[in-house]
Design an enzyme around this catalytic site. Sequence first.
Site, short mmCIF file in Angstrom:
data_model
loop_
_atom_site.label_atom_id
_atom_site.label_comp_id
_atom_site.label_asym_id
_atom_site.label_seq_id
_atom_site.Cartn_x
_atom_site.Cartn_y
_atom_site.Cartn_z
CG ASN A 13 -2.27 0.40 1.09
OD1 ASN A 13 -3.00 0.42 2.06
ND2 ASN A 13 -2.71 0.76 -0.08
CG ASN A 65 -9.14 7.25 -0.54
OD1 ASN A 65 -8.47 6.36 0.00
ND2 ASN A 65 -10.34 7.62 -0.08
CB CYS A 73 -5.45 5.16 4.95
SG CYS A 73 -4.37 3.97 4.13
N GLY A 74 -5.43 2.71 7.47
CA GLY A 74 -4.60 2.06 8.48
C GLY A 74 -3.14 1.97 8.08
CG ASN A 75 -1.55 -0.91 5.35
OD1 ASN A 75 -1.21 -1.43 6.41
ND2 ASN A 75 -2.07 -1.60 4.35
CG ASN A 169 -12.77 0.43 1.58
OD1 ASN A 169 -12.15 0.94 0.66
ND2 ASN A 169 -13.10 1.11 2.66
CD GLU A 187 -7.55 0.58 -0.05
OE1 GLU A 187 -7.84 1.71 0.41
OE2 GLU A 187 -6.41 0.10 0.00
CB CYS A 197 -6.88 -2.42 2.51
SG CYS A 197 -8.07 -1.30 3.28
N GLY A 198 -5.02 -1.64 5.40
CA GLY A 198 -4.94 -1.82 6.85
C GLY A 198 -6.29 -1.88 7.53
CB THR A 199 -9.35 0.24 7.42
OG1 THR A 199 -9.43 0.40 6.01
CG2 THR A 199 -8.74 1.47 8.06
#
Length: 259
Positions: A13, A65, A73-75, A169, A187, A197-199
């Site tokens: 990511n 995005n 965004c987690g990552n 997502n 995503e 995708c972290g989330t």
Amino acid sequence: MSLFFVKYQGTGNDFVMIDNRSGEWDDLSISTIQKLCDRRFGVGADGLIKINSISGYDFEVDYYNSDGSKSFCGNGARCSVAFAHELGIIKDHVSFMAIDGVHEAVKKGSLVFLKMNDVSEIDVSHKEFVLNTGSPHFIHFTENVADFDIVSYGKQIRYSDTYKQEGINVNAIHQLDSHSFEIKTYERGVEDETLSCGTGVTAAAIALGEKNLIVGEFEYAVKSQGGNLAVRFTRENSKFTNIWLIGPAEVVFKGETNV
């Protein structure tokens, strides 16, 4: 005007990172963000992140995005922690603000441990799960992730009457054993498959925790298309707390471009 950036990736990511503590890039236009993220005409990335100054916290993660829309965004947040460490803003522990509220994180070597918000609302329908981990996620279970066409399926769900207005997502997952699973993610905002995708990984781990009726502390190892992550949580009475997304965040390159 010349813009200095650093490109980071977290299990594939990838993000254009900008040090905006001075506020110099507060007015960066959506069209410019889209161009910077374009893989043919710009730097190329899944998203762009500005590290902003904010009172009471170490910094703010201002995430966009690749289409210019905003979300958590987690990552990207994990990469932001690594970038802040490189800038000398933090040492090992951090408290930062994001679009979904305050987060804590810890950097240990190449790994970043990101604390996610608690989750208590999970919609289960036809063995599929919908939940929000800072961004909304649809979880679909499959027996074969490798051959699963996540782009076609993801568009079908994301642009359905139910989700087309706000978007969602879409994740396809397969449980490998009692403590691990593999995943593919489509995503919104990128409108394509991303390598990680972290989330989404977090949402998938929570969906599995709920499906498998996990009690107490637990950790899943996750195989995404771009690398390995882990999600740690505590489940009590269908409420998930102490959720941690764990994985690497690495510099790809540094550069300068005209905007």
